[in-house]
Design an enzyme around this catalytic site. Structure first.
Site, PDB file in Angstrom:
ATOM      1  N   GLU A 287       6.288  -0.922   9.013  1.00 33.46           N
ATOM      2  CA  GLU A 287       7.359  -1.435   8.142  1.00 33.46           C
ATOM      3  C   GLU A 287       8.466  -2.106   8.936  1.00 33.46           C
ATOM      4  O   GLU A 287       9.150  -2.984   8.437  1.00 33.46           O
ATOM      5  CB  GLU A 287       7.972  -0.288   7.314  1.00 33.46           C
ATOM      6  CG  GLU A 287       7.361  -0.184   5.931  1.00 33.46           C
ATOM      7  CD  GLU A 287       8.062   0.827   5.028  1.00 33.46           C
ATOM      8  OE1 GLU A 287       7.506   1.086   3.968  1.00 33.46           O
ATOM      9  OE2 GLU A 287       9.135   1.360   5.373  1.00 33.46           O
ATOM     10  N   HIS A 308     -16.676   9.587  18.263  1.00 30.48           N
ATOM     11  CA  HIS A 308     -18.024   9.588  17.706  1.00 30.48           C
ATOM     12  C   HIS A 308     -18.112   8.741  16.444  1.00 30.48           C
ATOM     13  O   HIS A 308     -19.105   8.801  15.717  1.00 30.48           O
ATOM     14  CB  HIS A 308     -18.453  11.030  17.419  1.00 30.48           C
ATOM     15  CG  HIS A 308     -18.467  11.864  18.665  1.00 30.48           C
ATOM     16  ND1 HIS A 308     -19.617  12.172  19.356  1.00 30.48           N
ATOM     17  CD2 HIS A 308     -17.443  12.406  19.377  1.00 30.48           C
ATOM     18  CE1 HIS A 308     -19.301  12.890  20.426  1.00 30.48           C
ATOM     19  NE2 HIS A 308     -17.992  13.042  20.465  1.00 30.48           N
ATOM     20  N   LYS A 422       5.183  -3.419  -6.343  1.00 33.03           N
ATOM     21  CA  LYS A 422       5.923  -2.715  -7.400  1.00 33.03           C
ATOM     22  C   LYS A 422       6.136  -3.635  -8.598  1.00 33.03           C
ATOM     23  O   LYS A 422       5.952  -3.220  -9.743  1.00 33.03           O
ATOM     24  CB  LYS A 422       7.289  -2.241  -6.888  1.00 33.03           C
ATOM     25  CG  LYS A 422       7.213  -1.133  -5.864  1.00 33.03           C
ATOM     26  CD  LYS A 422       8.608  -0.631  -5.524  1.00 33.03           C
ATOM     27  CE  LYS A 422       8.567   0.273  -4.316  1.00 33.03           C
ATOM     28  NZ  LYS A 422       9.866   0.545  -3.742  1.00 33.03           N
TER      29      LYS A 422
HETATM   30  O1  PA5 Z   1      10.986   3.399   4.649  1.00 33.55           O
HETATM   31  C1  PA5 Z   1      11.245   3.214   3.476  1.00 33.55           C
HETATM   32  O2  PA5 Z   1      12.342   2.779   3.124  1.00 33.55           O
HETATM   33  C2  PA5 Z   1      10.227   3.498   2.394  1.00 33.55           C
HETATM   34  O3  PA5 Z   1       9.035   3.957   2.903  1.00 33.55           O
HETATM   35  C3  PA5 Z   1      10.776   4.551   1.466  1.00 33.55           C
HETATM   36  O4  PA5 Z   1      11.040   5.718   2.199  1.00 33.55           O
HETATM   37  C4  PA5 Z   1       9.810   4.851   0.331  1.00 33.55           C
HETATM   38  O5  PA5 Z   1       9.514   3.673  -0.364  1.00 33.55           O
HETATM   39  C5  PA5 Z   1      10.407   5.865  -0.625  1.00 33.55           C
HETATM   40  O6  PA5 Z   1      11.616   5.401  -1.118  1.00 33.55           O
HETATM   41  P1  PA5 Z   1      12.622   6.362  -1.846  1.00 33.55           P
HETATM   42  O7  PA5 Z   1      13.050   7.410  -0.894  1.00 33.55           O
HETATM   43  O8  PA5 Z   1      13.754   5.480  -2.261  1.00 33.55           O
HETATM   44  O9  PA5 Z   1      11.899   6.959  -3.028  1.00 33.55           O
END
Ligand code: PA5
Length: 445
Positions: A287, A308, A422
């Protein structure tokens, strides 16, 4: 302390180019430390190890003790992405491999939900909940993420029906934004205890906030030791130097990517307890770096099992990858191989040796074979896999991620691409406000 060794990359890279990449990593280090780079309003994680107040840990312990007094033996931790992976990783890394089968009673079992939309998973989780004394930690920084919201609606109804509203309010704790979001509103209305995800800490950097701390404390692990290990790393990594392990790691991985076509990094472990460490690391690097058409694809293998299965590809397939091996110097337990008078399995040459010795020889043999096969090797090592060193690893990879992403030339702290699925999902589910998107997406089907 976390150490980084890049000798296993040197046969593949030009020394002058490596020096140049180190210079770039040092510039990136300055950007991170000056707190003036892209995404600089999300740097709260940098000082969490030394700035976390003792009172926060005590508040988490008070929740644990309140649940213990009620006889809670199952904590359902609901969250996804950064609101899930850090706690899952820490609990897996520190737990006895067979804690469930041994039915250990020293702390409640922590299970996770809201990290998928599988109906079977939730139905089967409820099968378990019906057998147990349940509490819930619901974690969402935004307070609006669909997967945890769906799971929480189901778990909340179950807890309220079984224990009544008043007791439910003591069995449910929310970790969310200080002021915004549906989860904050709901918590205020229902009277849940809440913990705050700081505004300046993104999800994937949040393991040392209540997002990680409360589930880790609830599961009975020593979060102070994790923070102590992270604090040691915070201090050590703050020194600007070409030998700084974060600078070395960032410089080498960026060089392999930019100059030698190594587009895939495989995080390798030789201990099943580290499987979820790799999942946490994949989110952190995927990310943070995978944007603007750039980035190293983070992958992982669990050895020796995957030698393996994936071993063939890594040895002889397309030469697009390098490996970063998590080397744990010493096992915390000892199992010595015995002598067998018949020696039918022909293993008497190992008699008297520890299993860990064999593991280390498998690791070393693999490293050399993969170097011969054209796969550069970075080694990240810790003395042992305990809470202190886990904290060091968390902080090391977070800090190195900031340096590395700035060297790559991307903002390490945003994730604009996560929204695309989303929007489509909401359109397909006919969420109010998405009417036009629903029409448009239907035409594509
Ligand atoms: O790193 C991030 O920002 C995302 O992976 C969020 O943690 C994830 O989408 C969950 O978001 P939230 O904590 O707002 O539910």
């Amino acid at each position: 302390m976390v150490k980084v060794d890049v000798k296993g990359c040197l046969p593949f890279v030009d020394a002058a180019k490596y020096e140049n990449s180190v210079k770039k990593a040092l510039d990136a280090f300055d950007v991170l430390e000056s707190e003036k780079g892209a995404g600089n309003d999300f740097l709260g994680w940098k000082h969490l190890p030394t700035a976390t107040p003792e009172q926060l840990i005590k508040d988490c312990e008070a929740v644990r003790d309140c649940w213990a007094a009620k006889g809670v033996d199952l904590v359902i931790a609901i969250g996804i992405g950064g609101s899930y992976l850090g706690a899952k990783c820490a609990i897996e890394a520190l737990s006895h491999n067979f804690a469930k089968q041994l039915a250990r009673k020293d702390a409640p079992e922590v299970v996770f939900a809201g990290n998928n939309l599988s109906e079977e998973y939730l139905a089967e989780l409820m099968d378990l909940a019906k057998e147990r004394n349940v509490a819930c930690i619901v974690i969402s920084k935004s307070g609006t993420t669909t997967e945890p919201a769906v799971a929480f609606r189901i778990v909340k109804q179950f807890i309220e029906e079984r224990y009544g509203k008043a007791d439910a309010a003591e069995r449910i704790v929310a970790i969310t934004d200080a002021a915004r979001g549906a989860l904050k509103t709901l918590s205020t209305q229902e009277g849940y205890k809440t913990f705050v995800v700081p505004d300046d800490v993104g999800g994937r950097f949040s393991v040392l906030t209540p997002v990680g701390i409360l589930p880790i404390v609830a599961a009975g692990f020593d979060v102070r030791a994790i923070l102590k290990g992270a604090a040691e790393a915070e201090k050590a990594l703050a020194m600007k130097s070409a030998e700084n392990p974060a600078v070395v790691y960032a410089a080498m991985r960026n060089l392999l990517y930019a100059e030698y076509g190594k587009k895939v990094e495989i995080l390798v472990n030789y201990n099943p307890k580290l499987q979820y460490f790799a999942e946490w690391w994949k989110q952190l690097y995927g990310e943070s770096e995978g944007k603007d058409g750039k980035g190293i694809f983070p992958a992982s293998v669990n050895n020796t099992a995957d030698l393996h299965s994936m071993g063939q590809f890594i040895q002889e397939g397309d030469r697009v990858m390098f490996e970063t091996v998590l080397h744990v110097e010493k096992a915390l337990r000892s199992v010595v191989i015995g002598t067998d008078p018949q020696n039918l399995d022909q293993l008497n040459f190992l008699a008297g040796k520890s299993v860990e010795h064999c593991n280390h020889m498998a690791e070393l043999g693999t490293k050399l074979a993969h170097i011969d096969g054209g796969v550069p090797q970075i080694e990240v090592s810790v003395p042992c896999l305990d809470a202190f060193n886990l904290g060091g690893l968390f902080y090391f990879f977070e800090f190195a991620c900031g340096v590395s992403a700035y060297e790559l030339g991307v903002n390490p702290f945003n994730q604009p691409g996560v929204e695309a699925y989303k929007k489509n999902m909401f359109a397909l589910l006919e969420k109010p406000g998405y009417e036009e998107a629903t029409k448009a997406i239907r035409k594509r089907l």
